[in-house]
Design a protein around this motif. Structure first.
Motif, short mmCIF file in Angstrom:
data_model
loop_
_atom_site.label_atom_id
_atom_site.label_comp_id
_atom_site.label_asym_id
_atom_site.label_seq_id
_atom_site.Cartn_x
_atom_site.Cartn_y
_atom_site.Cartn_z
N ARG A 149 0.82 -1.21 0.00
CA ARG A 149 0.00 0.00 0.00
C ARG A 149 0.86 1.27 0.00
O ARG A 149 0.31 2.37 -0.08
CB ARG A 149 -0.92 0.00 1.22
CG ARG A 149 -1.91 -1.17 1.22
CD ARG A 149 -2.83 -1.12 2.42
NE ARG A 149 -3.79 -2.21 2.41
CZ ARG A 149 -4.71 -2.42 3.36
NH1 ARG A 149 -4.80 -1.58 4.38
NH2 ARG A 149 -5.54 -3.44 3.28
N HIS A 150 2.16 1.11 0.11
CA HIS A 150 3.05 2.26 0.19
C HIS A 150 3.97 2.38 -1.02
O HIS A 150 4.44 3.48 -1.31
CB HIS A 150 3.88 2.19 1.47
CG HIS A 150 3.08 2.42 2.72
ND1 HIS A 150 3.19 3.56 3.49
CD2 HIS A 150 2.13 1.65 3.33
CE1 HIS A 150 2.35 3.48 4.52
NE2 HIS A 150 1.70 2.34 4.44
N PHE A 151 4.24 1.28 -1.70
CA PHE A 151 5.13 1.29 -2.87
C PHE A 151 4.32 0.88 -4.10
O PHE A 151 4.02 -0.30 -4.29
CB PHE A 151 6.30 0.33 -2.67
CG PHE A 151 7.25 0.74 -1.57
CD1 PHE A 151 8.27 1.64 -1.82
CD2 PHE A 151 7.10 0.24 -0.29
CE1 PHE A 151 9.15 2.03 -0.81
CE2 PHE A 151 7.96 0.61 0.73
CZ PHE A 151 8.98 1.51 0.48
N PRO A 152 3.95 1.83 -4.94
CA PRO A 152 3.06 1.53 -6.08
C PRO A 152 3.60 0.46 -7.03
O PRO A 152 2.81 -0.29 -7.61
CB PRO A 152 2.94 2.88 -6.79
CG PRO A 152 3.27 3.91 -5.75
CD PRO A 152 4.27 3.27 -4.85
N LEU A 154 9.98 0.89 -9.87
CA LEU A 154 10.81 1.74 -9.02
C LEU A 154 10.34 1.61 -7.57
O LEU A 154 9.16 1.81 -7.28
CB LEU A 154 10.70 3.20 -9.46
CG LEU A 154 11.37 4.24 -8.54
CD1 LEU A 154 12.88 4.03 -8.49
CD2 LEU A 154 11.03 5.66 -8.99
N LEU A 155 11.26 1.29 -6.68
CA LEU A 155 11.01 1.33 -5.25
C LEU A 155 11.87 2.46 -4.67
O LEU A 155 13.10 2.39 -4.70
CB LEU A 155 11.39 0.00 -4.57
CG LEU A 155 10.28 -1.05 -4.46
CD1 LEU A 155 9.87 -1.53 -5.85
CD2 LEU A 155 10.72 -2.22 -3.60
N CYS A 167 8.38 7.82 -3.29
CA CYS A 167 7.16 7.37 -3.97
C CYS A 167 6.10 6.88 -2.98
O CYS A 167 5.00 6.51 -3.40
CB CYS A 167 7.49 6.25 -4.96
SG CYS A 167 8.59 6.78 -6.30
N THR A 168 6.42 6.86 -1.70
CA THR A 168 5.45 6.44 -0.69
C THR A 168 4.62 7.64 -0.25
O THR A 168 4.97 8.79 -0.51
CB THR A 168 6.18 5.84 0.53
OG1 THR A 168 6.99 6.86 1.14
CG2 THR A 168 7.05 4.67 0.13
N PRO A 169 3.49 7.41 0.43
CA PRO A 169 2.68 8.53 0.92
C PRO A 169 3.50 9.45 1.83
O PRO A 169 4.51 9.05 2.42
CB PRO A 169 1.56 7.83 1.70
CG PRO A 169 1.46 6.48 1.07
CD PRO A 169 2.85 6.10 0.67
N GLU A 170 3.05 10.69 1.98
CA GLU A 170 3.85 11.74 2.60
C GLU A 170 4.34 11.38 4.00
O GLU A 170 5.49 11.63 4.36
CB GLU A 170 3.03 13.04 2.67
CG GLU A 170 3.82 14.21 3.20
CD GLU A 170 3.04 15.51 3.15
OE1 GLU A 170 3.54 16.52 3.67
OE2 GLU A 170 1.92 15.50 2.61
N HIS A 171 3.51 10.78 4.82
CA HIS A 171 3.90 10.46 6.20
C HIS A 171 4.14 8.96 6.38
O HIS A 171 4.01 8.44 7.49
CB HIS A 171 2.83 10.96 7.17
CG HIS A 171 2.63 12.44 7.13
ND1 HIS A 171 3.61 13.33 7.52
CD2 HIS A 171 1.58 13.20 6.70
CE1 HIS A 171 3.18 14.57 7.36
NE2 HIS A 171 1.95 14.53 6.86
N SER A 172 4.53 8.30 5.34
CA SER A 172 4.76 6.86 5.40
C SER A 172 5.93 6.53 6.33
O SER A 172 6.96 7.21 6.32
CB SER A 172 5.07 6.33 4.00
OG SER A 172 5.53 4.99 4.06
N LEU A 190 15.15 -0.82 1.34
CA LEU A 190 14.35 -1.09 0.15
C LEU A 190 14.58 -2.50 -0.36
O LEU A 190 13.64 -3.18 -0.79
CB LEU A 190 14.69 -0.06 -0.93
CG LEU A 190 14.32 1.38 -0.58
CD1 LEU A 190 15.04 2.36 -1.50
CD2 LEU A 190 12.82 1.60 -0.64
N ALA A 191 15.83 -2.96 -0.31
CA ALA A 191 16.12 -4.35 -0.70
C ALA A 191 15.38 -5.32 0.21
O ALA A 191 14.87 -6.36 -0.23
CB ALA A 191 17.62 -4.59 -0.65
#
Length: 642
Positions: free
Chosen positions: A67-70, A188-189, A193-198, A208-209
């Motif tokens: 839900r955070h990484f499209p 792309l991760l 790209c995540t929501p503002e307060h993620s 990320l890995a």
């Protein structure tokens, strides 16, 4: 065990102490079980309610990353196909600890899941940072059709355009600044790209890995290898000084206790060569013992060594590879010491004509370590520093470091017309410059540094966060402090201070370290000032000390000690306080404060155990906000208020 020695201590004449504004501890915060000095630290850092403190001590579980990484779903599907078909693919990393641990993490997990990953990390000296077109073309010729970048990629536009032309699929995982226009890629991760307060916003490359590895393993219904991946997440996150907030903090709290018994043969071997067999592997041990041995390889050797070390299951091979890391780390230390000695000699040769921006160049200096030496010189002189080494063809490459408050990235941007290439962030950066531009560059940087120094008053700032009496430093206080760990970027270990400490013994140790025995009332504690210098000057009998608290382990015994960040002569029974362009004379009579203004008027007050200062009720202006603030500032300055 202690951490690595901190910065060279500023002498008292070079310091400007800025004490924190007094705070009233909210009684509700005491439900956390923390003592008032620690609550004062947290309240000053913005943790002003019980819920915020509870979230710091016990962060929420990581939310579903999908839900955070499209693009996470697309990346997982492509990698799952590679695992199912046993496909060869390349993990393209970076040569710092974050990049090498990221690479090892994905190589290890993908092998467990059936793919055939190979590590591809460019040489620091020969290739420079990140994915390049030569690497893409070579991998394509070898039959590779899938690339996964870790800790790099978003800036590799030419390389990714070439990969697109060669019909290669590319998954980019990176945390560096996104360009205005993204290069072509499959997925792309990126934290941005995540929501503002993620809670994922602070991830380094290895984080990320780890997100990608977890999502893939769960999609494949096999979590084999994820425990070891979490170990590598901890190493890389601390080594890269990622902010210890959000999921970084949650996963470190979960993962750090397991590092001591890690199933990674390479991590066990690193603990052995670092002398950590009988010591806990906490954030400090990772940052100052394990990470430097990994980083040394990327600076001086072949990063493949670290990937092999962190992915092998053979204990004998792991120990041999760890010993090679140790050898490179010793070589790195020797190089740093030699370059530092040369650089200091150049600075000393300028005498009183020292530049406000130290720009030093020698063609033979090693690119891999000049950043470390630049940071040492910042600590020693309190000035911004650039060290340059030859790159050939009349060009020099520099590493830049600076004290807090001097923005390296802004300074380099202001000189961009003189530079061939530059980049960085406020504390550090780098650039490439032609030799004929160095004089003009130095003049411009000097002008900027001179303005900054004038704003600083020419002194190094000491900013303690909470007053602690020596009698309060007990095993119980230490246990409560441990509840705030892990410490690191975004959540540093608190800097405490204590007033009117009597020096009953001082001894200069080999290596220029100063050992003190401090007394305050009936309390006695040992303190150490690392890298004090070789000056056996007699210190004042009473001092104020700014310090961090450490547990010193030696020969099977444990002892709390102060690691001194700064000290100054104690104000004794009087000081001058300036507020709103007015001067006040502050003295103490026992525990009482006496404040006199220029007209000779007198105000008396007593310290409030809640952290403020109660004023005698018979004073006509005792409840005025200005007077209350004045008394609180005076109580703080005299070491009577939290």
């Amino acid at each position: 065990m202690r951490s690595a020695p901190p910065a060279l201590l500023p002498q008292p004449s070079e310091q400007r102490w800025q004490l924190p504004a007094p705070v009233q501890i909210d009684p509700q915060l005491r439900s956390s079980g923390l003592c008032d000095p620690l609550l004062a630290v947290l309240q000053r850092r913005g943790y002003g309610d019980p819920e915020a403190i509870a979230a710091l001590l016990e962060p929420a579980p990581a939310p579903d990353p999908r839900r955070h990484f499209p693009d996470l779903g697309k990346a997982v599907q492509r990698l799952r196909l590679a695992c199912k078909q046993g496909e060869r693919l390349a993990i393209c990393g970076d040569y710092d600890a974050d990049g090498m641990t990221s690479t090892a993490l994905l190589v290890g997990v993908l092998r467990h899941l059936g793919a055939q990953p190979q590590a591809e990390i460019p040489s620091r000296l020969d290739d420079g940072y990140g994915l390049n077109t030569g690497m893409v073309e070579r991998l394509a010729e070898e039959g590779i059709r899938l690339l996964v970048t870790v800790d790099n990629g978003v800036a590799a536009r030419e390389a990714l355009l070439r990969a697109e032309a060669l019909e290669m699929d590319v998954v980019v995982t990176d945390h560096h600044t996104l360009p205005e226009e993204l290069p072509p890629l499959m997925a792309l991760l990126h934290p941005a790209c995540t929501p503002e307060h993620s809670p994922y916003r602070g991830l380094a490359g290895v984080g990320l890995a780890y997100v990608l590895a977890m999502a893939l393993a769960r999609n494949c219904r096999s979590e084999q290898g994820l425990a070891m991946a979490r170990d590598l997440f901890c190493i890389g996150t601390i080594a890269d000084m990622a902010p210890l907030q959000g999921v970084n903090r949650r996963w470190l709290i979960d993962g750090l206790p397991g590092l001591k018994r890690s199933g990674l043969a390479g991590l066990q071997a690193l603990q052995q060569v670092a002398g950590l067999e009988d010591a806990p592997v906490d954030a400090g041990a990772v940052g100052f013992q394990i990470a430097p041995r990994i980083n040394a390889v990327g600076r001086l050797g072949d990063p493949q060594l670290v990937v092999d070390l962190l992915t092998t299951a053979d204990e004998k091979e792991a120990l041999e590879l760890a010993r090679q890391c140790e050898q490179l780390n010793r070589q790195r230390r020797d190089l740093c010491d030699a370059i530092e000695a040369e650089a200091r000699a150049l600075v000393d040769a300028d005498g009183d004509q020292r530049s406000p921006f130290l720009l030093l160049a020698q063609s033979h200096w090693h690119h891999g370590v000049i950043g470390i030496v630049a940071a040492r010189l910042v600590d020693a002189f309190g000035l911004p520093v650039a060290l340059l080494a030859s790159e050939g063809d009349g060009r020099l490459r520099a590493s830049v470091r600076a004290p807090r408050g001097f923005a390296v990235d802004a300074a380099l941007q202001a000189c961009s017309d003189l530079l061939e290439r530059h980049g960085g962030h406020p504390a550090a950066g780098g650039f490439t410059v032609r030799a004929e531009q160095i004089t003009a560059l130095h003049e411009r940087l000097n002008a900027r540094a001179e303005t900054w120094l004038q704003q600083q008053g020419g002194l190094r700032l000491v900013e303690p966060e909470a007053l602690v009496q020596l009698q309060e430093i007990t095993p119980q206080f230490w246990q409560q402090l441990q509840r705030l760990e892990p410490f690191g970027s975004g959540h540093p270990a608190p800097l405490f201070w204590s007033s009117r400490c009597r020096i009953s013994q001082q001894r200069l140790l080999r290596g220029g370290h100063l050992q003190l025995t401090l007394r305050q009332g009936d309390a006695v504690i040992r303190a150490i000032a690392w890298r004090w210098g070789n000056d056996e000057q007699q210190l004042p009998k009473e001092v104020d000390v700014a310090f961090q608290l450490r547990l010193n382990r030696w020969n099977g015994t444990e002892q709390l000690q102060l690691e001194i960040a700064a000290l100054r002569a104690s104000s004794g029974d009087g000081l001058v306080l300036e507020r709103c362009n007015r001067r006040y004379w502050v003295s103490r009579e026992g525990d009482a404060l006496v404040i006199r203004n220029a007209a000779g008027e007198e105000l008396r007050g007593l310290p409030d155990p809640m952290g403020g200062c109660a004023v005698n009720s018979d004073h006509p202006q005792g409840t005025h906000p200005y007077v209350q603030a004045l008394l609180q500032d005076a109580a703080m300055a005299m070491g009577l208020a939290a």
